[in-house]
Design a protein around this motif. Structure first.
Motif, PDB file in Angstrom:
ATOM      1  N   UNK A  60       0.809  -1.215   0.000  1.00 64.66           N
ATOM      2  CA  UNK A  60       0.000   0.000   0.000  1.00 64.66           C
ATOM      3  C   UNK A  60       0.843   1.265   0.000  1.00 64.66           C
ATOM      4  N   UNK A  61       2.137   1.130  -0.092  1.00 61.46           N
ATOM      5  CA  UNK A  61       3.008   2.299  -0.109  1.00 61.46           C
ATOM      6  C   UNK A  61       4.437   1.883   0.165  1.00 61.46           C
ATOM      7  N   UNK A  62       5.301   2.839   0.345  1.00 65.04           N
ATOM      8  CA  UNK A  62       6.699   2.548   0.645  1.00 65.04           C
ATOM      9  C   UNK A  62       7.236   3.592   1.605  1.00 65.04           C
ATOM     10  N   UNK A  63       8.316   3.272   2.286  1.00 63.45           N
ATOM     11  CA  UNK A  63       8.924   4.184   3.241  1.00 63.45           C
ATOM     12  C   UNK A  63      10.417   3.915   3.325  1.00 63.45           C
ATOM     13  N   UNK A  64      11.153   4.893   3.822  1.00 59.85           N
ATOM     14  CA  UNK A  64      12.572   4.721   4.077  1.00 59.85           C
ATOM     15  C   UNK A  64      12.767   4.459   5.565  1.00 59.85           C
ATOM     16  N   UNK A  65      13.453   3.371   5.872  1.00 59.17           N
ATOM     17  CA  UNK A  65      13.674   2.957   7.253  1.00 59.17           C
ATOM     18  C   UNK A  65      15.104   3.322   7.653  1.00 59.17           C
ATOM     19  N   UNK A 219     -19.905   0.803   6.309  1.00 57.38           N
ATOM     20  CA  UNK A 219     -19.398   1.752   7.305  1.00 57.38           C
ATOM     21  C   UNK A 219     -19.277   3.164   6.745  1.00 57.38           C
ATOM     22  N   UNK A 220     -19.924   3.420   5.592  1.00 56.48           N
ATOM     23  CA  UNK A 220     -19.982   4.738   4.954  1.00 56.48           C
ATOM     24  C   UNK A 220     -18.654   5.162   4.341  1.00 56.48           C
ATOM     25  N   UNK A 221     -17.707   4.242   4.179  1.00 56.87           N
ATOM     26  CA  UNK A 221     -16.437   4.559   3.533  1.00 56.87           C
ATOM     27  C   UNK A 221     -16.437   4.041   2.097  1.00 56.87           C
ATOM     28  N   UNK A 222     -15.522   4.579   1.290  1.00 61.03           N
ATOM     29  CA  UNK A 222     -15.386   4.185  -0.109  1.00 61.03           C
ATOM     30  C   UNK A 222     -13.991   3.593  -0.313  1.00 61.03           C
ATOM     31  N   UNK A 223     -13.861   2.409  -0.887  1.00 63.58           N
ATOM     32  CA  UNK A 223     -12.534   1.854  -1.165  1.00 63.58           C
ATOM     33  C   UNK A 223     -11.746   2.805  -2.062  1.00 63.58           C
ATOM     34  N   UNK A 224     -10.504   3.097  -1.660  1.00 68.00           N
ATOM     35  CA  UNK A 224      -9.717   4.090  -2.396  1.00 68.00           C
ATOM     36  C   UNK A 224      -8.279   3.618  -2.501  1.00 68.00           C
ATOM     37  N   UNK A 225      -7.728   3.706  -3.716  1.00 64.14           N
ATOM     38  CA  UNK A 225      -6.343   3.300  -3.977  1.00 64.14           C
ATOM     39  C   UNK A 225      -5.705   4.389  -4.828  1.00 64.14           C
ATOM     40  N   UNK A 226      -4.606   4.966  -4.358  1.00 60.18           N
ATOM     41  CA  UNK A 226      -3.976   6.095  -5.040  1.00 60.18           C
ATOM     42  C   UNK A 226      -2.539   5.737  -5.397  1.00 60.18           C
ATOM     43  N   UNK A 227      -2.181   5.971  -6.653  1.00 59.34           N
ATOM     44  CA  UNK A 227      -0.828   5.726  -7.121  1.00 59.34           C
ATOM     45  C   UNK A 227      -0.242   7.005  -7.718  1.00 59.34           C
ATOM     46  N   UNK A 228       1.048   7.195  -7.516  1.00 57.22           N
ATOM     47  CA  UNK A 228       1.792   8.272  -8.169  1.00 57.22           C
ATOM     48  C   UNK A 228       2.948   7.604  -8.902  1.00 57.22           C
ATOM     49  N   UNK A 229       2.902   7.646 -10.232  1.00 54.57           N
ATOM     50  CA  UNK A 229       3.876   6.883 -11.003  1.00 54.57           C
ATOM     51  C   UNK A 229       3.638   5.398 -10.773  1.00 54.57           C
ATOM     52  N   UNK A 230       4.668   4.675 -10.351  1.00 51.77           N
ATOM     53  CA  UNK A 230       4.540   3.249 -10.074  1.00 51.77           C
ATOM     54  C   UNK A 230       4.386   2.952  -8.588  1.00 51.77           C
ATOM     55  N   UNK A 232       2.448   3.091  -4.910  1.00 53.20           N
ATOM     56  CA  UNK A 232       1.186   3.237  -4.200  1.00 53.20           C
ATOM     57  C   UNK A 232       1.424   4.141  -2.997  1.00 53.20           C
ATOM     58  N   UNK A 233       0.731   5.270  -2.950  1.00 58.32           N
ATOM     59  CA  UNK A 233       0.928   6.215  -1.856  1.00 58.32           C
ATOM     60  C   UNK A 233      -0.192   6.153  -0.829  1.00 58.32           C
ATOM     61  N   UNK A 234      -1.324   5.541  -1.195  1.00 54.87           N
ATOM     62  CA  UNK A 234      -2.428   5.388  -0.254  1.00 54.87           C
ATOM     63  C   UNK A 234      -3.334   4.260  -0.733  1.00 54.87           C
ATOM     64  N   UNK A 235      -3.782   3.447   0.208  1.00 55.68           N
ATOM     65  CA  UNK A 235      -4.721   2.387  -0.138  1.00 55.68           C
ATOM     66  C   UNK A 235      -5.542   2.037   1.095  1.00 55.68           C
ATOM     67  N   UNK A 236      -6.860   2.120   0.969  1.00 52.78           N
ATOM     68  CA  UNK A 236      -7.754   1.786   2.073  1.00 52.78           C
ATOM     69  C   UNK A 236      -9.005   1.122   1.509  1.00 52.78           C
ATOM     70  N   UNK A 237      -9.222  -0.113   1.885  1.00 50.81           N
ATOM     71  CA  UNK A 237     -10.410  -0.834   1.425  1.00 50.81           C
ATOM     72  C   UNK A 237     -10.253  -1.517   0.089  1.00 50.81           C
TER      73      UNK A 237
END
Length: 266
Positions: A60-65, A219-230, A232-237
């Motif tokens: 669902x995304x990436x991070x630097x550790x 639960x009144x939410x909408x499944x949402x998946x957001x990508x920038x380039x290749x 994934x910066x956000x994904x819920x549902x």
């Protein structure tokens, strides 16, 4: 009436059983008991009833550790990009420059360049004793439930989505004095993309308040998946269909190639 979903292993298995029974009836004019038992026996052997289905891991995304370790502490922090993580590490190095000052090749004052400051402070990897660090990129995962959602929500199928996508509407600004913002509307969802001088960035915002009811879960939410380039910066549902995930990615890649060719004028 239940319609098996061919994109799921269970749905494909039910359809396969139906086709085998139809073939048996065409060949014999009936369902001979012995043949039915043989078919069902082989069919049931493909199922595992001993354990619950394992959830699927989706990125669902990436991070630097960044892990920084010395005699007194062992600290792990997460960063949005490598430069920020390196700047944090360089800040620690400069604050403790007295630990290395006076050694061969170490200047009296730490360099302004973050990478240079870190390299001088920590030295070669095989020569580090009390202090060390690790910096690497990693995926952020999410376990998608293997079972349906409790409220029975199912995202609309391919035909519905195709019709909704083809009916998408672009709402442009009517002029420089228009107080609105450019957006695209699809399935009642409004996606705004514009240049924001206050944020000094290209800004993208999503308004889900007017989403059509087929997209709204219990639960009144909408499944949402957001990508920038290749990435994934956000994904819920979001719950990708396993059988179509790769094919969908290839279709996206094909569209990307066609767009790049158009952009270059090929």
């Amino acid at each position: 009436m239940i319609t098996p979903d061919p994109t799921t292993p269970e749905g494909a298995a039910v359809i396969d059983l139906h086709e085998q029974m139809e073939d048996l009836e065409k060949r014999t004019g009936e369902w001979p008991g012995a043949d039915v038992v043989d078919i069902l026996g082989l069919w049931l052997a493909d199922f595992d009833f001993t354990r619950a289905p394992a959830p699927t891991r989706w990125v669902t995304g990436s991070t630097w550790v960044l892990r920084r370790q010395d005699r007194h502490e062992d600290v792990v922090t997460l960063w949005a990009d490598e430069a920020s993580a390196l700047a944090s590490l360089a800040q620690h190095a400069r604050a403790n420059w007295d630990n290395v000052w006076g050694a061969d090749g170490i200047p009296d004052s730490p360099p302004a360049n973050d990478r240079r400051a870190v390299d001088l402070y920590y030295g070669p990897k095989d020569e580090r004793d009390d202090e060390d660090y690790w910096l690497y990129a990693d995926d952020i995962g999410r376990l998608a439930p293997a079972m349906p959602t409790p409220d029975g929500f199912r995202f609309p199928g391919e035909e519905f989505c195709t019709e909704a996508n083809s009916a998408a509407v672009f709402h442009p600004m009517t002029g420089p004095y228009d107080e609105g913002l450019p957006c695209i509307e699809v399935g009642g969802v409004l996606v705004f993309a514009y240049l924001d001088p206050d944020m000094q960035a290209v800004r993208v915002s999503v308004d889900l308040d007017t989403a059509i009811e087929q997209l709204v879960r219990g639960d009144a939410t909408v499944p949402l998946h957001v990508e920038v380039g290749n990435a994934t910066v956000f994904s819920a549902g979001a719950r990708p269909v396993p059988a179509k995930a790769w094919a969908g990615r290839m279709r996206w890649l094909a569209r990307r190639v066609r767009w790049m060719r158009w952009w270059r004028g090929d």
